[in-house]
Motif scaffolding. Structure first.
Motif, PDB file in Angstrom:
ATOM      1  N   ASP A  92     -29.153  19.500  49.074  1.00 44.18           N
ATOM      2  CA  ASP A  92     -29.848  20.186  50.167  1.00 44.18           C
ATOM      3  C   ASP A  92     -31.037  21.007  49.669  1.00 44.18           C
ATOM      4  O   ASP A  92     -31.581  21.825  50.404  1.00 44.18           O
TER       5      ASP A  92
ATOM      6  N   ASP B 222     -24.142  13.137  54.667  1.00 40.15           N
ATOM      7  CA  ASP B 222     -25.125  13.312  53.599  1.00 40.15           C
ATOM      8  C   ASP B 222     -24.445  13.896  52.367  1.00 40.15           C
ATOM      9  O   ASP B 222     -23.236  14.145  52.380  1.00 40.15           O
TER      10      ASP B 222
ATOM     11  N   TYR C  77     -29.915  29.219  54.836  1.00 37.35           N
ATOM     12  CA  TYR C  77     -29.560  27.814  54.684  1.00 37.35           C
ATOM     13  C   TYR C  77     -29.255  27.442  53.226  1.00 37.35           C
ATOM     14  O   TYR C  77     -28.553  26.472  52.961  1.00 37.35           O
TER      15      TYR C  77
ATOM     16  N   ASP D   8     -20.581  20.887  57.608  1.00 36.47           N
ATOM     17  CA  ASP D   8     -22.030  20.639  57.619  1.00 36.47           C
ATOM     18  C   ASP D   8     -22.559  20.121  58.958  1.00 36.47           C
ATOM     19  O   ASP D   8     -23.425  19.245  58.989  1.00 36.47           O
TER      20      ASP D   8
ATOM     21  N   ASP E 200     -24.499  16.789  50.955  1.00 34.63           N
ATOM     22  CA  ASP E 200     -23.895  18.107  51.116  1.00 34.63           C
ATOM     23  C   ASP E 200     -22.546  17.988  51.836  1.00 34.63           C
ATOM     24  O   ASP E 200     -21.536  18.512  51.372  1.00 34.63           O
TER      25      ASP E 200
ATOM     26  N   SER F  49     -23.232  23.884  52.786  1.00 35.66           N
ATOM     27  CA  SER F  49     -21.860  23.699  53.282  1.00 35.66           C
ATOM     28  C   SER F  49     -20.895  23.355  52.150  1.00 35.66           C
ATOM     29  O   SER F  49     -19.780  23.875  52.100  1.00 35.66           O
TER      30      SER F  49
ATOM     31  N   HIS G 206     -24.095  25.503  57.771  1.00 33.33           N
ATOM     32  CA  HIS G 206     -25.154  26.438  57.365  1.00 33.33           C
ATOM     33  C   HIS G 206     -26.460  26.216  58.128  1.00 33.33           C
ATOM     34  O   HIS G 206     -27.501  26.710  57.720  1.00 33.33           O
ATOM     35  N   HIS G 207     -26.388  25.459  59.220  1.00 32.79           N
ATOM     36  CA  HIS G 207     -27.603  25.227  60.006  1.00 32.79           C
ATOM     37  C   HIS G 207     -27.825  26.372  60.997  1.00 32.79           C
ATOM     38  O   HIS G 207     -26.873  27.021  61.422  1.00 32.79           O
TER      39      HIS G 207
HETATM   40 MN   LIG Z   1     -26.144  20.705  54.548  1.00 32.15          MN
END
Ligand SMILES: [Mn+2]
Length: 368
Positions: free
Chosen positions: A176, A42, A145, A96, A44, A149, A122-123
């Motif tokens: 994001d 994605d 969050y 990520d 990010d 990332s 960052h999840h």
């Molecule tokens: Mn992300």
């Protein structure tokens, strides 16, 4: 390594791990070792990868660095077995994703062969890091969050060396939907959308990171991609609007239902959440909806995306709370879900769309 302040003060709490990661990169760059960067599919993930790529170019280490788009944020056993075979004795950096319990078996296999493993993510995560591993995540430092990332990659990379990172880290926040404060210019919006777009469509074409970097750096090429992305969104939105249906509940809330699963396939561009958002934006402008609370539900056979306007929020609607309630009430049918009051999403067992939507709409009817 450079001792620098942070773009956002709260990140002081991550100084140790960020400097540790910057030092590891310096050590790798001064060796003859190979590096594999695996990044999420994605905007990010891709912006983080481009930041590290530009850093390695500056360090004249790009020839030893291979960038691979991850097939999923979970590092599966089969991914690990392939990586061990193709990239023996390499340093692995994941961006990520992968900092989750489901990746543990894959990481355990990779650990036997990789020189080092580093994860920038960052999840939400309850996993424990393995010895020798560096894990850069705001989640383990009391932060959220919103520190994306790509942004974390920026804080690491700029301590190693200067390069042109500016647009990329901001685009990562944009992609994001970070709540951090920064100025969203037209250029950031364009770069962000193009990163989202190419990380989805190029998944099947496998362009090199060099090519993607050239594309992003060229205003003309970027503009073409931007217009294609915009066109896909406009077309999907038009189609979605043509199949959307709406009704007014007894409490005055307008509920818009749109089966976005019929418009775009999973993993294709535009994301279904974006299409749902566009349908919502179009509906709140309609005369029938003026001054009313509007909740838009985009759905597929196993997921649901919800958007609400200001009026709905003022009336007490909270998508995230409803999802939490449904998780308790519907047991195993709900797989996961969450978000904010005005924008939320959930996954459920395939085929239960009608049941879940009915339950959701009943909750909306009970608001106010
Ligand atoms: Mn992300």
């Amino acid at each position: 390594m450079q001792h620098l302040g942070f773009t956002y003060d709260a990140m002081e709490q991550m100084r140790t791990v960020i400097e540790e990661m910057a030092q590891r990169i310096e050590q790798i760059a001064s060796s003859k070792d190979k590096i594999v960067v695996k990044y999420d599919s994605d905007g990010d993930g891709l912006s983080g990868a481009l930041i590290l790529y530009r850093m390695f170019v500056k360090l004249k280490k790009d020839a030893d660095a291979t960038f691979v788009q991850s097939p999923s944020p979970v590092y599966r056993v089969e991914d690990a077995m392939r990586d061990v075979e193709i990239f023996p004795n390499a340093h692995f950096i994941f961006i990520d994703g992968e900092n989750n319990d489901d990746s543990e078996d894959g990481l355990a296999i990779l650990r036997k062969s990789a020189k080092t493993i580093s994860i920038i993510d960052h999840h939400l995560s309850t996993r424990k890091k393995a010895p020798g591993e560096i894990v850069v995540t705001p989640i383990w430092h009391g932060l959220g969050y919103e520190y994306t990332s790509g942004f974390l990659c920026y804080e690491i990379a700029r301590r190693v060396c200067d390069a042109d990172y500016e647009m990329l880290w901001k685009a990562s926040l944009y992609c994001d939907k970070s709540t951090l404060e920064y100025e969203i210019t037209e250029e950031i919006e364009e770069v962000g959308l193009v990163l989202d777009y190419i990380s989805t469509v190029m998944n099947h074409e496998k362009h090199s990171i060099e090519f993607i970097d050239k594309l992003i750096s060229s205003r003309e090429m970027r503009r073409v991609e931007y217009l294609s992305a915009k066109d896909s969104i406009d077309m999907a939105t038009r189609l979605a609007l043509s199949i959307a249906r709406w009704s007014t509940l007894a409490n005055g809330t307008v509920v818009v239902l749109v089966e976005v699963g019929r418009i775009v396939e999973s993993g294709e561009f535009p994301p279904r959440g974006k299409v749902t958002g566009r349908v919502h934006d179009a509906f709140i402008e309609k005369d029938e909806c003026k001054g009313k609370a509007v909740v838009t539900i985009g759905y597929t056979s196993d997921s649901l995306m919800v958007r609400a306007n200001k009026k709905a929020l003022e009336a007490g609607f909270n998508g995230n709370s409803i999802i939490e309630e449904l998780k308790k009430e519907m047991g195993n049918i709900i797989i996961s879900g969450g978000g904010h009051a005005g924008a939320s999403a959930m996954k459920f067992v395939r085929g239960f769309d009608k049941v879940v939507i009915d339950a959701f709409v009943r909750k909306i009817a009970a608001v106010g």
